[in-house]
Design a protein around this motif. Sequence first.
Motif, PDB file in Angstrom:
ATOM      1  N   ALA A 380      20.272  -4.685   8.541  1.00  0.00           N
ATOM      2  CA  ALA A 380      19.138  -5.015   7.688  1.00  0.00           C
ATOM      3  C   ALA A 380      17.985  -5.553   8.513  1.00  0.00           C
ATOM      4  N   LEU A 381      16.799  -5.353   7.975  1.00  0.00           N
ATOM      5  CA  LEU A 381      15.584  -5.808   8.635  1.00  0.00           C
ATOM      6  C   LEU A 381      15.475  -7.324   8.540  1.00  0.00           C
ATOM      7  N   ILE A 382      15.071  -7.955   9.602  1.00  0.00           N
ATOM      8  CA  ILE A 382      14.881  -9.401   9.565  1.00  0.00           C
ATOM      9  C   ILE A 382      13.394  -9.719   9.574  1.00  0.00           C
ATOM     10  N   GLN A 383      12.679  -9.153  10.507  1.00  0.00           N
ATOM     11  CA  GLN A 383      11.260  -9.471  10.648  1.00  0.00           C
ATOM     12  C   GLN A 383      10.570  -8.304  11.326  1.00  0.00           C
ATOM     13  N   GLY A 384       9.270  -8.290  11.235  1.00  0.00           N
ATOM     14  CA  GLY A 384       8.574  -7.194  11.882  1.00  0.00           C
ATOM     15  C   GLY A 384       7.108  -7.492  12.048  1.00  0.00           C
ATOM     16  N   ILE A 385       6.477  -6.710  12.901  1.00  0.00           N
ATOM     17  CA  ILE A 385       5.037  -6.789  13.021  1.00  0.00           C
ATOM     18  C   ILE A 385       4.512  -5.365  12.910  1.00  0.00           C
ATOM     19  N   ALA A 386       3.283  -5.229  12.485  1.00  0.00           N
ATOM     20  CA  ALA A 386       2.769  -3.893  12.248  1.00  0.00           C
ATOM     21  C   ALA A 386       1.357  -3.753  12.767  1.00  0.00           C
ATOM     22  N   ARG A 399       2.216   1.536  12.433  1.00  0.00           N
ATOM     23  CA  ARG A 399       3.340   1.465  13.363  1.00  0.00           C
ATOM     24  C   ARG A 399       3.928   0.071  13.215  1.00  0.00           C
ATOM     25  N   SER A 400       5.204   0.009  12.951  1.00  0.00           N
ATOM     26  CA  SER A 400       5.823  -1.296  12.763  1.00  0.00           C
ATOM     27  C   SER A 400       6.961  -1.459  13.750  1.00  0.00           C
ATOM     28  N   ALA A 401       6.989  -2.600  14.386  1.00  0.00           N
ATOM     29  CA  ALA A 401       8.102  -2.934  15.273  1.00  0.00           C
ATOM     30  C   ALA A 401       8.946  -3.953  14.538  1.00  0.00           C
ATOM     31  N   ILE A 402      10.147  -3.557  14.150  1.00  0.00           N
ATOM     32  CA  ILE A 402      10.958  -4.453  13.338  1.00  0.00           C
ATOM     33  C   ILE A 402      12.238  -4.832  14.081  1.00  0.00           C
ATOM     34  N   VAL A 403      12.670  -6.031  13.789  1.00  0.00           N
ATOM     35  CA  VAL A 403      13.917  -6.531  14.367  1.00  0.00           C
ATOM     36  C   VAL A 403      14.956  -6.522  13.255  1.00  0.00           C
ATOM     37  N   THR A 404      16.117  -5.932  13.551  1.00  0.00           N
ATOM     38  CA  THR A 404      17.156  -5.872  12.534  1.00  0.00           C
ATOM     39  C   THR A 404      18.235  -6.892  12.851  1.00  0.00           C
ATOM     40  N   ASN A 405      19.130  -7.122  11.907  1.00  0.00           N
ATOM     41  CA  ASN A 405      20.100  -8.199  12.126  1.00  0.00           C
ATOM     42  C   ASN A 405      21.190  -7.826  13.118  1.00  0.00           C
ATOM     43  N   SER A 406      21.269  -6.555  13.523  1.00  0.00           N
ATOM     44  CA  SER A 406      22.204  -6.224  14.603  1.00  0.00           C
ATOM     45  C   SER A 406      21.554  -6.444  15.966  1.00  0.00           C
TER      46      SER A 406
END
Lengths: 975, 231
Positions: A380-386, A399-406
């Motif tokens: 799952a997605l935790i946070q992101g910037i776009a 364009r979004s750089a997202i950090v997932t929980n894995s």
Amino acid sequence: MRLPISLLCLTLSIIPNSRAIFADDAYEIDYHHQLLGIPQTHATFFHRPRPLDKPTLLYTLSDLGVIGAVNPATGEIVWRQLLAYDKVDRPGFFRPVEGEGSVVSAIDSRVDAWDASNGKANWGNTFAGTAKDLEVMEKAAGAKGLKDILVLFEEAGKSTLRKLEGATGNVAWEFKDESSDVPLQVSTDVKSVYLVALHGAWGGYNVKVTVLDPATGKKTTEYTLSTKSDVHSAEDVLLVGANSAAPIVAWTDKTLKTMKVHILGKSGEQSLPLKEVNGGISNVTIHAPHLIQSLPHFLVHSQSPTSNRADVYHIDLTTGSITLAYELPQLVGQGAISTSSQDANVYFTRFTEDEIIILSSISHGILGKWKVTLEDDHGALIQGIAEVVKKASDSYAARSAIVTNSGDWVLVRNGAEAWSRPEGLSGVVAAEWAEIPQFESLVKTLEEESHSNPLSAYIHRVTRHIDDLRYLPGWLEALPVRVLNSILPIEVGTQNTRVVTRDTFGFNKLVIVATQRGQVIALNAGNKGSLVWSMAAQAMSSGQKWSVQGIFVNNKQGQVEIYGTLGDRTILNATTGEIVGKHEEADFKPISAAVAVEDESGTWIMPFDLQGKSIYDVPSNLAPSDTIAVRGPDGDVRGIKFEIKGTTTEQILQWSFLPRSGQKITNVVARPAHDPVASIGKVLWDRNVLYKYLNPNAILVTAIDDVASSASFYLLDSVSGDVLYIATHEGIDTNQPIPSALTENWFAYSIFADSLSTTAALPGSKGYQLVVSELFESEFPNDRGPFGAAENTSSINPSDIINAEPAIPHVVTQSFMIPEAISKMSVTQTGQGITTRQLLCVLPGVNGIFAIPRTLLDPRRPVGRDQTALEAEEGLFRYKPFIEVDPKYVLTHKREVIGVKDIITSPALLESTSLLFAFGIDIFGSRVSPSAAFDILGKGFNKLSLVATVVALWLGVIVLTPMARRKQINLQWMS
Amino acid sequence: MHLKCFLLLPILSLVLSAHLRFTIPTTAALNPSILPPSTSATLTTLKTHYSAPLRSDNTFDFRNVTTGSYLLDVHCHTHSFAPLRVDVTVGSIEGVGGEMVEAWGTFRGNEWGNKGEAMGVEIEKNIWKFPVRAAGVKEYLVERAGFSPLSILKSPMILIAIVSMGLVFGMPYLMDNMDPEMKAEFEERQKSGGVGATAGVQNIQNFDAAAWLAGTGKDAKKGEAQGKITK
């Protein structure tokens, strides 16, 4: 025959190329995960490295203190810098300098400006204290020069604000706040600099704003907002809007019903209601643009554990009033919001569980909406910037750089995954090898057959063979690929990464790693370190790091047991990563060591508490027979034995070792668990034998004295506690790493030594030294010293004489100067120990791993003269005081492996080869053949040309046979 | 620049701090702009360790370097650099604070007092500037000596073998192409020359490689020999 042999030995010992890394092996036998760490949202941004060019790079400061630039098109690292690893708990600040090709970082006590395109420093400066905030000051319109930097430092409870010149990093002005207020943040608008601090005591703070003149740093005014009832700690202040046209301070009341906003430089505060969210609001965040030309709009994001909603507000710059512009509907999931601005426009990007929505700050109309499709299971997605770009009048791209929980960092381009980086692999704190479990063991079946009567065994065998026929089509299908693979130099067909099987050479092994974020991950060492499974084993709150005391692998049961220093214990399945068992006790006892002990039934793990006592009562049937050496509570090393008392055991202190007064023990190393020795002696050039002192219980203790700048190395016998050898070095920098390694009959350590200024001392040298000592049973060849010809020896009673002195080894030592600091040492391991060992050294200065051949480190090298032909036969050559880091022995070759904490090694099935795995921030793995690959055909053996030669010969015979026959017949006729 | 620890000198009044800058000059051997951003330099002495990253103007910048005798190392992934000895002392040069900075080449594995060539020092706005020079490029990988047919031809044994092969195969043709008179003369000379000496040669001449390859053994050879005699 003497000459050729000696020549051969000479060539083997001197020609280094025999064990160097070949260009065609590099990148084939080794693997490297170039990592940054998990990006922190507040320090991740898209930025143009060249202000005039369009392309942007993605910059981040990770939770491990690494800053880096990533190409947003490919996900490859453009540059990175390791700023502070393992030093700071709260990694600092990272900001772009808009309109200039640089980025600025502040971490711990250092502030640096970096060239955004190549990662080299523009300037750097260091101050006392810790950086609390960093802002880039906007220039006044028409001003020349580069933008200045504002840094807020906290030093001994006092705050200092410094303005650094954008071109040089020199201090332009400094403002010291003499009160003991908690510095919070610094903020600027066009006219003033605002220093926001918390005034009061813990539990009730007022927000104090100091207004400074940006040109001189003089205080113009100061005011306090009464927030005592709402703000209890620095975390309660939600946001101090940075460089926007109207920077704000916001905080909520205790019940999360209303939010109060104050515009810096304006008087008063305004209350904004927070609407109810399903499940009750648990977290409120504010998102505002960071550019002065952006519209003064902001978004309030209210999250509950199950859903989230948001409100967008506008600030009227002239009146200072805040009005609600529009609301974003409630959606399921925690969601995340990111702000991006282009010119004056502000865009908000809303991430939901499976969608990305972009909105303008002006109106509620949705500008773009994409369904997110990820290629792999990233979690799952935790946070992101776009980054939102307006393409045409009504079309937008995001364009979004997202950090997932894995722990994956995924770039999503308009909803489709462009790339992902496995950043969750970074920050490894411990690792261990595991065999790949084999379920169908042929050996077992054969054993079974041999025990039953011949007829039933025969029937069993025939049925087994018939059963095996099932695999025939598959085997036949795979046959051409296998044949081609073995002949052609390139690989045909791809391996399935998730299915892991053993291989004939023993290269396929699992590496179980535990990261500081509580994740346990298994990698396949045989398949370029590919991910096999990943499991969140421990829930870590932010800022907390998982400290692992040891990972123990039970290959028989296929289980992995992980002990944390806090006393937590997790058991996982080695093949699937499933959590089998978890030690969930409220009264965790912190442990100082976890030791694998052997009893009659097998190996089990015994944790020890900080007092050096076993945490569990040990029943008599599990009592370990050996003495166990652990670190004691008083900075000592002690030997512990378990004496059987009926059904239980009693822990008895056998011995305790304290170093010289003033010294403290920093490191204890023992021989590796798998450390076979093929030969008990060393055959000399004159055919005599020097017997190696092989003590399986030897431990090497490092003790340092910070005041006297000295370091001592004690070799102890862990059964009797006897000191076998002491070496003390003066003029040692104890702040530099002092690594050591002990194996076979030799040990090595590295120190930074300075020349002593006393007149009595010999003229010394300054630099890093590597000291190698080799232990022999006796100084004389063919002599077994006090051990004599005895089959068994005892450490406690070494000889028949009562209270006799312990058998002291004869130690030969040589030290070498090395050009680089060594932060960690390890030794290669092979199956039988026939292959010579290599000392593996981590060189943090050049981001590499240096493998030093044993021949270079032989302490018996002749000093001050050339080797004789006979000595050369033995492999000895003239001592040189300096060992150059020969790039040919650098296992990481052209790769730059940063932040290596430790190296673990494991034998392969091939005797010549040892597997190695280095971890820390990056992950690196390779295979080494210290005595050259003598039992495997390398790339140098060209199978294709061999086949071609055979075919050519065969063709020649076919062509020549009829010719020869014709000639014979002609001859017969002519005669 | 990162200050790892503070110098603990008993007489604090003697501790001065200098601003040092080491420049990598552009030479024919090295264009410093190709150096990787991970390149850094360290100034190390007992209990003091300064580290500075490479700057975009190809310099290393050390602020607030206290008095002491330092070892300067440049750590670079692609190039190796010679170490320097840098002494920051309390000196007396007119116009510049009170500190004095000198730099020499140094030799690893030699005593510290053994100084090499002194480096040219420049002072500009209270910044002491020195050059540091690269010693060489690091070559990490070794090309494997691959198999090449030409390398076989270079071996003298193979050359001898080729020449003798040429003789074995070429001689019968030469013989065939000789005009009858010369041939007779040649055969005459062969007969008159000692049998012992020429038997080997004759055997080689009579050796039928094709027949040998075909595996037809001695019978064929006998026939050939007979043929020769009858001729």
